[in-house]
Design a protein around this motif. Structure first.
Motif, PDB file in Angstrom:
ATOM      1  N   ASN A  59       6.192   9.890  -0.950  1.00 20.01           N
ATOM      2  CA  ASN A  59       5.880   8.502  -1.305  1.00 20.01           C
ATOM      3  C   ASN A  59       6.372   8.247  -2.723  1.00 20.01           C
ATOM      4  OD1 ASN A  59       4.364   8.478   1.092  1.00 20.01           O
ATOM      5  ND2 ASN A  59       2.394   8.609   0.042  1.00 20.01           N
ATOM      6  N   TYR A  60       6.846   7.036  -2.991  1.00 17.46           N
ATOM      7  CA  TYR A  60       7.171   6.676  -4.381  1.00 17.46           C
ATOM      8  C   TYR A  60       7.143   5.163  -4.549  1.00 17.46           C
ATOM      9  CZ  TYR A  60      11.841   6.498  -2.193  1.00 17.46           C
ATOM     10  OH  TYR A  60      12.905   6.259  -1.342  1.00 17.46           O
ATOM     11  N   PHE A  61       6.777   4.746  -5.769  1.00 15.97           N
ATOM     12  CA  PHE A  61       6.745   3.331  -6.111  1.00 15.97           C
ATOM     13  C   PHE A  61       8.102   2.889  -6.656  1.00 15.97           C
ATOM     14  CE2 PHE A  61       2.087   3.869  -6.346  1.00 15.97           C
ATOM     15  CZ  PHE A  61       1.687   2.708  -5.689  1.00 15.97           C
ATOM     16  N   THR A 128      -2.791  -6.112  -6.181  1.00 18.78           N
ATOM     17  CA  THR A 128      -2.974  -6.244  -4.739  1.00 18.78           C
ATOM     18  C   THR A 128      -1.727  -5.747  -4.009  1.00 18.78           C
ATOM     19  OG1 THR A 128      -2.138  -8.517  -4.825  1.00 18.78           O
ATOM     20  CG2 THR A 128      -4.520  -8.211  -5.026  1.00 18.78           C
ATOM     21  N   GLY A 129      -1.708  -5.899  -2.688  1.00 24.38           N
ATOM     22  CA  GLY A 129      -0.543  -5.494  -1.904  1.00 24.38           C
ATOM     23  C   GLY A 129      -0.277  -4.008  -2.042  1.00 24.38           C
ATOM     24  N   ALA A 130       0.937  -3.664  -2.438  1.00 25.73           N
ATOM     25  CA  ALA A 130       1.323  -2.261  -2.575  1.00 25.73           C
ATOM     26  C   ALA A 130       0.531  -1.541  -3.651  1.00 25.73           C
ATOM     27  CB  ALA A 130       2.819  -2.163  -2.894  1.00 25.73           C
ATOM     28  N   LEU A 131      -0.094  -2.305  -4.565  1.00 22.76           N
ATOM     29  CA  LEU A 131      -0.826  -1.700  -5.675  1.00 22.76           C
ATOM     30  C   LEU A 131      -2.328  -1.608  -5.434  1.00 22.76           C
ATOM     31  CD1 LEU A 131       0.978  -3.395  -8.706  1.00 22.76           C
ATOM     32  CD2 LEU A 131       1.391  -1.126  -7.743  1.00 22.76           C
ATOM     33  N   LEU A 136      -2.948  -0.100   0.583  1.00 20.07           N
ATOM     34  CA  LEU A 136      -1.656   0.576   0.699  1.00 20.07           C
ATOM     35  C   LEU A 136      -1.509   1.730  -0.282  1.00 20.07           C
ATOM     36  CD1 LEU A 136       0.876  -2.365   1.226  1.00 20.07           C
ATOM     37  CD2 LEU A 136       0.231  -0.598   2.863  1.00 20.07           C
ATOM     38  N   ALA A 137      -2.052   1.575  -1.475  1.00 22.37           N
ATOM     39  CA  ALA A 137      -1.891   2.605  -2.503  1.00 22.37           C
ATOM     40  C   ALA A 137      -2.952   3.699  -2.426  1.00 22.37           C
ATOM     41  CB  ALA A 137      -1.904   1.973  -3.892  1.00 22.37           C
ATOM     42  N   SER A 138      -3.712   3.714  -1.343  1.00 24.06           N
ATOM     43  CA  SER A 138      -4.718   4.770  -1.186  1.00 24.06           C
ATOM     44  C   SER A 138      -4.040   6.140  -1.257  1.00 24.06           C
ATOM     45  CB  SER A 138      -5.424   4.617   0.168  1.00 24.06           C
ATOM     46  OG  SER A 138      -6.334   5.660   0.370  1.00 24.06           O
ATOM     47  N   GLY A 139      -4.559   6.992  -2.111  1.00 24.65           N
ATOM     48  CA  GLY A 139      -3.963   8.305  -2.292  1.00 24.65           C
ATOM     49  C   GLY A 139      -2.859   8.328  -3.325  1.00 24.65           C
ATOM     50  N   MET A 140      -2.489   7.141  -3.856  1.00 21.73           N
ATOM     51  CA  MET A 140      -1.444   7.077  -4.883  1.00 21.73           C
ATOM     52  C   MET A 140      -2.010   6.574  -6.203  1.00 21.73           C
ATOM     53  SD  MET A 140       1.417   8.174  -3.584  1.00 21.73           S
ATOM     54  CE  MET A 140       2.720   7.533  -4.642  1.00 21.73           C
ATOM     55  N   GLY A 147      -4.674   5.591 -13.292  1.00 21.30           N
ATOM     56  CA  GLY A 147      -3.233   5.379 -13.234  1.00 21.30           C
ATOM     57  C   GLY A 147      -2.662   5.691 -11.866  1.00 21.30           C
ATOM     58  N   TYR A 148      -1.492   5.134 -11.619  1.00 18.98           N
ATOM     59  CA  TYR A 148      -0.823   5.342 -10.341  1.00 18.98           C
ATOM     60  C   TYR A 148      -0.010   6.635 -10.346  1.00 18.98           C
ATOM     61  CZ  TYR A 148      -2.064   0.562  -9.174  1.00 18.98           C
ATOM     62  OH  TYR A 148      -2.768  -0.583  -8.907  1.00 18.98           O
ATOM     63  N   ILE A 149       0.070   7.232  -9.179  1.00 18.77           N
ATOM     64  CA  ILE A 149       0.987   8.352  -8.962  1.00 18.77           C
ATOM     65  C   ILE A 149       2.329   7.725  -8.602  1.00 18.77           C
ATOM     66  CG2 ILE A 149       1.486  10.382  -7.549  1.00 18.77           C
ATOM     67  CD1 ILE A 149      -1.574  10.554  -7.038  1.00 18.77           C
ATOM     68  N   PHE A 150       3.322   7.938  -9.426  1.00 18.85           N
ATOM     69  CA  PHE A 150       4.612   7.287  -9.216  1.00 18.85           C
ATOM     70  C   PHE A 150       5.349   7.870  -8.018  1.00 18.85           C
ATOM     71  CE2 PHE A 150       4.769   6.793 -14.121  1.00 18.85           C
ATOM     72  CZ  PHE A 150       3.765   5.844 -14.061  1.00 18.85           C
ATOM     73  N   LEU A 151       5.295   9.192  -7.912  1.00 14.33           N
ATOM     74  CA  LEU A 151       5.966   9.884  -6.807  1.00 14.33           C
ATOM     75  C   LEU A 151       5.103  11.040  -6.344  1.00 14.33           C
ATOM     76  CD1 LEU A 151       9.638  10.779  -6.227  1.00 14.33           C
ATOM     77  CD2 LEU A 151       7.991  12.662  -6.317  1.00 14.33           C
ATOM     78  N   LYS A 152       4.986  11.164  -5.033  1.00  8.01           N
ATOM     79  CA  LYS A 152       4.213  12.253  -4.448  1.00  8.01           C
ATOM     80  C   LYS A 152       5.076  12.976  -3.420  1.00  8.01           C
ATOM     81  CE  LYS A 152      -0.210  11.865  -3.482  1.00  8.01           C
ATOM     82  NZ  LYS A 152      -1.531  11.546  -2.855  1.00  8.01           N
TER      83      LYS A 152
END
Length: 259
Positions: A59-61, A128-131, A136-140, A147-152
């Motif tokens: 996954n990545y943002f 909201t949305g992807a964030l 959608l961002a569950s687990g990220m 903070g967000y995980i940019f890449l997993k």
């Protein structure tokens, strides 16, 4: 007098800037491993260190998208509409449709891998949305580190040490945007890609398709070679900087065409 007035009207109309007309751009992110299409679970690949591995999650943002023109200017996608989460497990997430793009000729694209500091620290109601951390961002999203995980990237490898579950897993969860109240590593990466030798022609009411390839091997074999045996788990350590520098090299442009 009426003729004079008519001439003035014509001049005024001639001087008015033309309203731009619009098309759309479809970005298609194709995750690959070298020359092979990435397949989750079961397919074994080999990195530059000679280590076999399979991928269970990628996954990545992608955010802050800009389309570049030959004159050096850019069309900036409105920021509120410029955050996307690409997931290998979700084919729909790999196609990003950018609407209302001014018809023009574009020579390249810029985007950020990650979520910028402003949006990272914005009120949660505005993310909201992807964030959406609960959607959608569950687990990220790191609740404990805000903070967000940019890449997993997660997977298995015979070269990974045996973990508490008796499995040989590896995982790279890379975030950090430079810090809010205290300074941290900044792993935000701006990707700049040229459409060379072709250009992306956006036509009125048309759709321009741009393929962007993301090569997982570059995570291991990029600027700093990464060994699964030596580094099976990387999150907020200094080593995360190396992974971020590597994933900054994983993107390239494939095909560009107009429907």
């Amino acid at each position: 007098m009426s003729v004079f007035f008519f001439i003035l009207v014509l001049i005024a109309c001639h001087d008015d800037p033309l309203e731009p007309e619009y098309g759309s751009v479809q970005l298609r992110f194709d995750n690959v491993v070298g020359a092979s299409d990435l397949k989750l679970d079961g397919t074994t690949y080999t990195n530059g260190s000679g280590e076999p591995f399979s991928v269970t999650k990628l996954n990545y943002f992608v955010s802050n998208i800009k389309l570049k023109k030959a004159d050096g200017s850019s069309y900036v996608v409105p920021q509120d509409s410029s955050y996307f989460l690409v997931m290998e497990s979700n084919a729909a997430s790999q196609s990003i449709l950018l609407r209302n793009i001014p018809a023009d000729e574009y020579t390249g694209i810029d985007f950020v891998v990650g979520v910028d500091s402003l949006r990272n620290t914005m009120d949660i109601a505005k993310r909201t949305g992807a964030l959406d951390p609960g959607g959608l961002a569950s687990g990220m999203y790191w609740d404990w580190n805000s903070g967000y995980i940019f890449l997993k990237l997660e997977g298995t490898s015979a070269k990974a040490p045996v973990d508490a579950t008796g499995s040989r897993n590896f995982m790279y969860h890379i975030g950090l945007f430079g810090g809010y109240k205290t300074k941290t590593i900044n792993n935000l990466k701006t990707i700049q890609l040229a459409f060379n030798p072709q250009t992306a022609q956006v036509v009125v009411n048309g759709k321009t398709n741009v393929q962007i390839k993301a090569d997982v091997l570059k995570l291991f074999d990029g600027v700093k070679p990464l060994s699964i045996a030596k580094s099976p788990d990387i999150m907020v350590s200094d080593s995360s900087r190396n992974v971020a520098n590597n994933y900054a090299t994983m993107f390239s442009v494939g095909t560009v065409q107009v429907d």
